[in-house]
Motif scaffolding. Sequence first.
Motif, short mmCIF file in Angstrom:
data_model
loop_
_atom_site.label_atom_id
_atom_site.label_comp_id
_atom_site.label_asym_id
_atom_site.label_seq_id
_atom_site.Cartn_x
_atom_site.Cartn_y
_atom_site.Cartn_z
N UNK A 139 0.84 -1.21 0.00
CA UNK A 139 0.00 0.00 0.00
C UNK A 139 0.87 1.26 0.00
N UNK A 140 1.93 1.26 0.80
CA UNK A 140 2.83 2.42 0.81
C UNK A 140 3.40 2.65 -0.58
N UNK A 141 3.76 1.56 -1.25
CA UNK A 141 4.32 1.66 -2.59
C UNK A 141 3.28 2.17 -3.59
N UNK A 142 2.04 1.72 -3.46
CA UNK A 142 1.00 2.10 -4.42
C UNK A 142 0.45 3.50 -4.15
N UNK A 143 0.46 3.94 -2.88
CA UNK A 143 -0.20 5.19 -2.51
C UNK A 143 0.79 6.27 -2.13
N UNK A 144 1.99 6.19 -2.62
CA UNK A 144 2.99 7.21 -2.33
C UNK A 144 2.48 8.57 -2.77
N UNK A 145 2.52 9.55 -1.86
CA UNK A 145 2.01 10.89 -2.17
C UNK A 145 0.55 11.08 -1.85
N UNK A 146 -0.12 10.05 -1.30
CA UNK A 146 -1.53 10.16 -0.92
C UNK A 146 -1.69 9.78 0.55
N UNK A 147 -1.20 10.62 1.46
CA UNK A 147 -1.16 10.24 2.88
C UNK A 147 -2.52 9.96 3.49
N UNK A 148 -3.54 10.70 3.10
CA UNK A 148 -4.86 10.46 3.69
C UNK A 148 -5.40 9.09 3.27
N UNK A 149 -5.21 8.75 2.01
CA UNK A 149 -5.66 7.44 1.53
C UNK A 149 -4.83 6.33 2.15
N UNK A 150 -3.56 6.61 2.43
CA UNK A 150 -2.73 5.63 3.09
C UNK A 150 -3.23 5.36 4.51
N UNK A 151 -3.70 6.39 5.19
CA UNK A 151 -4.27 6.19 6.52
C UNK A 151 -5.50 5.28 6.45
N UNK A 152 -6.31 5.49 5.40
CA UNK A 152 -7.46 4.61 5.19
C UNK A 152 -7.00 3.18 4.91
N UNK A 153 -5.90 3.04 4.18
CA UNK A 153 -5.36 1.72 3.89
C UNK A 153 -4.94 1.01 5.16
N UNK A 154 -4.30 1.73 6.08
CA UNK A 154 -3.90 1.12 7.34
C UNK A 154 -5.13 0.71 8.15
N UNK A 155 -6.17 1.52 8.10
CA UNK A 155 -7.41 1.14 8.78
C UNK A 155 -8.00 -0.12 8.15
N UNK A 156 -8.00 -0.16 6.83
CA UNK A 156 -8.52 -1.33 6.12
C UNK A 156 -7.74 -2.59 6.49
N UNK A 157 -6.41 -2.46 6.59
CA UNK A 157 -5.58 -3.62 6.92
C UNK A 157 -5.81 -4.09 8.35
N UNK A 158 -6.00 -3.16 9.26
CA UNK A 158 -6.27 -3.56 10.63
C UNK A 158 -7.63 -4.24 10.74
N UNK A 159 -8.60 -3.75 9.97
CA UNK A 159 -9.91 -4.42 9.93
C UNK A 159 -9.76 -5.82 9.36
N UNK A 160 -8.94 -5.95 8.32
CA UNK A 160 -8.70 -7.27 7.75
C UNK A 160 -8.04 -8.20 8.76
N UNK A 161 -7.06 -7.65 9.51
CA UNK A 161 -6.44 -8.45 10.57
C UNK A 161 -7.49 -8.95 11.55
#
Length: 430
Positions: A139-161
């Motif tokens: 996700x960091x690699x795909x969303x470089x330069x999109x910090x807000x969307x990266x925060x959503x990605x981390x939320x999504x990953x924790x939900x997946x966990x």
Amino acid sequence: MAARRPVDDTTRNGYGALLRTPRAWTFLLPALIARLPYAMLGLGIVLLVRDTTGSYGLAGGVAAVAAVAQALIGPQTGRLADRHGQAAVLVPAVLVHAAAVAALIALAHAGAPDWTLFLAAAPAGASVPQIGAMVRARWVNRLDGQPALLNTAFAFESVTDEFTFVVGPVLATAIATAVDPSVGLVAEAALTLLGGLAFAARRGTAPAPAGPDAHGLRRASALASPGVRLLAGGFLGLGSVFGALQVSITAFAEDAGSPGLSGPVYGLFAAGSMVAGVLYGLVPWRSPARQRMLACYALLVLGCSTLWAMPNLVSLAIAGLFCGLAIAPTLITGYTLVETLVADGAKTEAFTWLTGAIGLGLALGSTAAGQLIDRSGPSLGFTVALIGSGLGLVALVTMRGLLLSRGSSGRTVAGGAAVSREPVEAARRG
């Protein structure tokens, strides 16, 4: 290297926008299959060893060895993945894992000496693929330069966990009680092998290997950052909650005459976390991540303070549900913070240190809880979760300054690349 904006951006980015990221589903689906067994291994070992030896203390100890091995070796595999590529690490790891789990099952059923169970559990834990850390690095690699969307990605990953912690224990318990505990571990190894190989095959979405000497700089471990070490300590306390609850809920359910309900009760704990994680990821937070981390962790300690006093399975399930509400927000905020503390060439390793700290805490928690349960009954095992999370909170509160940026003095070398820290005020933007 240009300074990166922290992920505490307040721009609203929903899960829909995240999942529309090109080629995201090509690695998310196999990653889900490979991550599901993560929550099955420890509980599966407990059920197998308890069934074949009759001892919760030994069962918790064997599960602890697997978790310690994962905690110690996982960050090293993460570092190798940063250097040489994810597929180069994943393929041999899942093959070793399947063989080690098979050996553990065979030894347990053969009535082999206790020390052989520990011997087999070590490679089984050490070879657990670090899929969660690798997905976050993608996700960091795909969303470089999109910090807000990266925060959503981390939320999504924790939900997946948390989804895996809802389904995994239920699946492991259902198989163990309906068929045999060994079959539960066979399913764990099969899912790990198939999902891991499929995930490794999606090379196009993986970060490019940094190589051993990128940028001509001395490559330091991500753990060289004091902030990463502090977060790892906090996640150690978080892991003790997982370990203590896995063993204590299993023993509590058996003591109540309903061993088959241990998985659903633990799953309800994880379900509370999953719901909280979904909601957390939808909020455009304006407060700094450091403040949120302390608040979420304090709520976790509060939730753990009630578990030992629950008189029956129903009240325990309800208390576990509320305790779980603090888990995913704490995980999300921790991963958000650690992403800002290391350079691009060390992301997988940094995420894996946090995952490894959870595994080590799980090992300590399950061992301590197992010993207390054998001596004094299941209720006392829950006090381990309170003590572990309480110590983690003390560490985070007393050393919270390590999570702040240090301006131009905060240049570090981690993973072979220099990274400049933005001033503290940048973390308060929005």
